[in-house]
Each structure stands twice: as C-alpha cells, then as structure tokens.
Motif scaffolding. Structure first.
Motif, PDB file in Angstrom:
ATOM      1  N   ALA A  13      -9.068 -22.949  21.476  1.00  0.00           N
ATOM      2  CA  ALA A  13      -9.389 -21.896  22.686  1.00  0.00           C
ATOM      3  C   ALA A  13      -8.208 -22.004  23.538  1.00  0.00           C
ATOM      4  O   ALA A  13      -7.937 -20.608  23.990  1.00  0.00           O
ATOM      5  CB  ALA A  13     -10.768 -22.416  23.088  1.00  0.00           C
ATOM      6  N   ASN A  14      -7.735 -23.121  23.661  1.00  0.00           N
ATOM      7  CA  ASN A  14      -6.426 -23.406  24.697  1.00  0.00           C
ATOM      8  C   ASN A  14      -5.613 -22.535  23.886  1.00  0.00           C
ATOM      9  O   ASN A  14      -4.861 -21.746  24.766  1.00  0.00           O
ATOM     10  CB  ASN A  14      -6.400 -24.611  24.919  1.00  0.00           C
ATOM     11  N   GLN A  21      -0.066 -10.875  27.611  1.00  0.00           N
ATOM     12  CA  GLN A  21       0.315 -10.179  28.979  1.00  0.00           C
ATOM     13  C   GLN A  21       1.406  -9.662  29.422  1.00  0.00           C
ATOM     14  O   GLN A  21       1.648  -8.918  30.418  1.00  0.00           O
ATOM     15  CB  GLN A  21      -0.930 -10.726  29.752  1.00  0.00           C
ATOM     16  N   GLN A  47      -5.437 -19.999  21.977  1.00  0.00           N
ATOM     17  CA  GLN A  47      -5.837 -18.542  22.271  1.00  0.00           C
ATOM     18  C   GLN A  47      -5.697 -18.064  23.734  1.00  0.00           C
ATOM     19  O   GLN A  47      -5.012 -17.007  23.875  1.00  0.00           O
ATOM     20  CB  GLN A  47      -7.318 -18.160  21.914  1.00  0.00           C
ATOM     21  N   ALA A  48      -5.976 -18.707  24.712  1.00  0.00           N
ATOM     22  CA  ALA A  48      -5.730 -18.344  26.016  1.00  0.00           C
ATOM     23  C   ALA A  48      -4.169 -18.353  26.197  1.00  0.00           C
ATOM     24  O   ALA A  48      -4.012 -17.449  26.892  1.00  0.00           O
ATOM     25  CB  ALA A  48      -6.515 -19.472  26.934  1.00  0.00           C
ATOM     26  N   VAL A  94      -3.115 -15.020  24.961  1.00  0.00           N
ATOM     27  CA  VAL A  94      -3.416 -13.975  25.773  1.00  0.00           C
ATOM     28  C   VAL A  94      -2.512 -14.081  26.816  1.00  0.00           C
ATOM     29  O   VAL A  94      -1.911 -12.924  27.195  1.00  0.00           O
ATOM     30  CB  VAL A  94      -4.753 -14.040  26.213  1.00  0.00           C
ATOM     31  N   ALA A  95      -2.308 -15.060  27.385  1.00  0.00           N
ATOM     32  CA  ALA A  95      -1.281 -14.954  28.406  1.00  0.00           C
ATOM     33  C   ALA A  95       0.142 -14.517  27.984  1.00  0.00           C
ATOM     34  O   ALA A  95       0.784 -13.731  28.640  1.00  0.00           O
ATOM     35  CB  ALA A  95      -1.274 -16.571  29.067  1.00  0.00           C
TER      36      ALA A  95
END
Length: 406
Positions: A195-196, A206, A198-199, A202-203
């Motif tokens: 999850a970390n 962006q 994936q975050a 995403v960052a």
C-alpha cells in the motif's frame, strides 16, 4: 470781413437732363443680356438632349443563399468546446519537461508534461524495498513454521511413548501457534508495504501530466522551469500548464430573445455562419436549451451543435445562427446570383438587365429564377456587376448614361 452773398445759389428741381440716345442704348444692352441668358439656357438644354446621357440609378448584383427563404430567426453567439480542461498537477514542483505547443494534437493518456520527481522516485524506491523486506520476513516465518510443525510432531510422538514430560509438549505446541501467528503478521506487513508503494507510485504519477481525452492544445500557460502548484497560491507559480479542448464537441452558444422562444425547438435545423469565413455555411441543429433565463438581458442560452464540420472552426469564434423552418436541401446549399427585381425589364419579350460599363450600358439577357427574400435569382450576370435600377423604356443597348446624384 464781409459776409458772402449766397442768395444766388439754388438747385434746379425741374426735369433731369438726359444725354441724347442714352435711353435707346440702355434698352439695347438689356435686350442683348436677355438674348445671352436665353441662349445659355437653351444651350444647356440642348447639351442635355443631344449628348445622349441619361441619368440612372444603379444596384449591385449580389450573391445570396437560398436558405434565407427558410430562416425564421437570426441570433449571434460564439463557438465553444463543451469538453475543455485546464491541465495541472496535484503535485507541487518545478516543470521539467513540456512536450506540446499551441495547436498540438494529443491522444488520451498521452504524456504532455512532467515535473521534477527525484524525491518522489526515491520514496517509491524505498517503499518497494520495504515490500521486499516484508516478503523476506514472510519466507523466514514460513521456514520457522515448518520447523515448529516438525518439532511439534516429534514431541507428540515422544509424549505418547512417555519419553518427555507434558511441559515439553506444551512448549512445542506454543512454538507452533506462535509461528502461525507470525505468518499472519508477515502477510499484513506485506500488504502495508505494498500500500505504501502504491501511494508512492500515485505520488510519482501525479508529477506526470497526461491528456484526459483526445484533443488539441489551445493555450500554453507555463514554461519549463516554472513552479507548478495545484491552486497557484504561491508567488511566481503557475496553476494550469496547458488548456486542451475536444474539437469534436464544438457548439455555438447563442442568446435568443425571450419574445422569440416560440420560434425555436430542440433538434430544429439551423445554419451556422462564421464571421471569419463569410462564404462558409455549415448545417447545424439545436442541441439543447438551457432551462433558465438571463434576467438582465431577457434572453435564453441556446446551444447549437455542428452537423457539418470544418477544421477551420475554432473555439471563441463569433458566429451567426439562422434558425430554419426546415433543413436545407442539397440543391440549396450553394450560393446563387440575385438582384433586385426592379432591375429586370422586358425587351422583345425577354427579361434583360442593363449592365453598366464605364459611361455606357450594355443590354444583357438573363434567366430569372425564384424569389429569395427581397431579391430575384438571375443567371447571365455575376456578383459585383453594376446594373441599372428601374430602367425606363427609352434606355437602349449602348446608351450613354450618367449616375444620378443622391
């Protein structure tokens, strides 16, 4: 000094003295002047009669469109794109790369620009490494679980043979339970690490600006080196990097007066004329009517969709919309030549016009067509020609004319 004697001074008040022959000379000069005046007037009249120049009014042959016969209402507006977006980034950073210019065509998900992302990339790499650490811990825990299961099995056999005490058996069983619990913890750690990661991904994503749909770049609002912030709140920073529009969603937004709403309806055929290209007439249809009135102007916003498309049509162009009673048939989509009906007269049983050529007129036979508005369709002359308006019966081919002063 003696006083002068003025008693002898007097004025004769009798008949005036007249030079012999003066009256006859005076009458002679009056007669000569009258003769000269009459001769001048007669000369001017004679020049007007014998010069052959008739005073005429002229009109210009025009180019018109048959669709005017179907027009119920005209309105003005602007071309707008219904799908339009100002592209920015949720991340904050310096613009490192920009791959488009004004007018560039882009596809959906195509990379348009990229911000500096070394710090975000490092965070992603760290998160991905943590995932590998968690997976390694899981492998170690699985090995411990296998060892605990084997030890528990041996302990159970020894207990049955009374070779060990019950406490040793309980210790082996506790070790097995702990090993199983560690497996659940390792799996949860892997999920958290993923999850970390994936975050972090995403960052990183962006910092990359992609096209949300197929379109054309309208404006470029930032350059390489500018600081980009989501809300452009910082000094010397930019919000949107580019503005993109989907040219397939171009429409005309026109304001229609409240008193004319009864003349329009949804799906009504229209004809769109662009101020930039007067010769371009594009078919359209009423797409929708915004269900609210502009109280200040007493108008309703009507959106007209293009049926005929042309690559020259651009957003924010000014346009005129003709709302039609019916769709324009194919044979009426071409411009025709027309003139005022008063310019057409009959000579020898045929319709003709008198074409102005310098100070002469030339009789030209024409073919009359239908009536379009206040004009009549003709063939035989071309747009821009000057013809005599309402020629009289005395006007003939080759006659000299002069333009009447207005």
């Amino acid at each position: 000094m003696a006083t002068p004697d003025i008693s002898r001074l007097k004025i004769e008040r009798g008949a005036t003295t007249q030079v012999p022959g003066q009256r006859s000379k005076r009458r002679r000069w009056i007669k000569i002047a009258l003769v000269v005046i009459v001769a001048g007037i007669g000369g001017k009249v004679a020049m007007g009669q014998f010069s052959g120049k008739a005073s005429v009014d002229t009109v210009t042959v025009a180019q018109t469109w048959p669709s005017q016969s179907y027009t119920l209402l005209n309105a003005t507006g602007y071309v707008v794109a219904q799908r339009k977006a100002a592209l920015s980034s949720k991340a904050t950073g310096r613009l490192e790369w920009l791959g488009v210019l004004e007018g560039s065509k882009v596809k959906k998900d195509e990379v348009i620009a990229r911000l500096e992302n070394r710090d975000v990339s490092a965070t992603l790499g760290q998160a991905q490494a943590n995932v590998k650490v968690a997976q390694a811990n899981l492998e170690q825990g699985q090995a411990e679980l296998l060892d605990a299961q084997a030890n528990f099995k041996r302990t159970a056999e020894l207990l049955n043979q009374k070779f060990i005490t019950a406490s040793a058996y309980d210790t082996a069983q506790a070790r097995l339970t702990k090993a199983k619990a560690n497996i659940s913890g390792y799996n949860a750690a892997i999920a958290a690490a993923r999850a970390n990661a994936q975050a972090a991904q995403v960052a990183l994503d962006q910092t990359v600006i992609r096209a949300p749909f197929d379109g054309v770049i309208l404006t470029k609002n930032a350059n390489v080196g500018d600081n980009i912030t989501p809300f452009s709140s910082a000094a010397d920073s930019k919000g949107a990097v580019v503005t993109i529009a989907d040219m397939d969603t171009l429409e005309v937004e026109a304001d229609v007066s409240e008193s004319n709403l009864s003349k329009i309806r949804v799906d009504q055929p229209t004809e769109i004329l662009l101020d930039a290209f007067p010769e371009l007439h594009l078919a359209g249809t009423v797409s929708r009517m915004v269900p609210t009135m502009d109280r200040s102007k007493a108008t309703l916003l009507v959106k007209v969709r293009f049926v005929d498309r042309d690559p020259r049509v651009l957003p924010d162009m000014s346009a005129k919309v003709a709302f039609l009673s019916k769709a324009v048939p194919p044979e009426d989509k071409q411009a025709v030549t027309a003139v005022q009906p008063a310019a057409i007269v009959t000579r020898d049983g045929k319709p003709v016009v008198f074409l102005l050529e310098g100070d002469k007129v030339r009789q030209v036979a024409v073919t009359q067509g239908r009536k379009i508005g206040e004009l009549t369709e003709v063939k035989g002359v071309k747009p821009g020609d000057k013809v005599v308006l309402a020629p009289d019966a005395k006007l003939h081919d080759g006659a000299l004319v002069s333009l009447a002063k207005k």
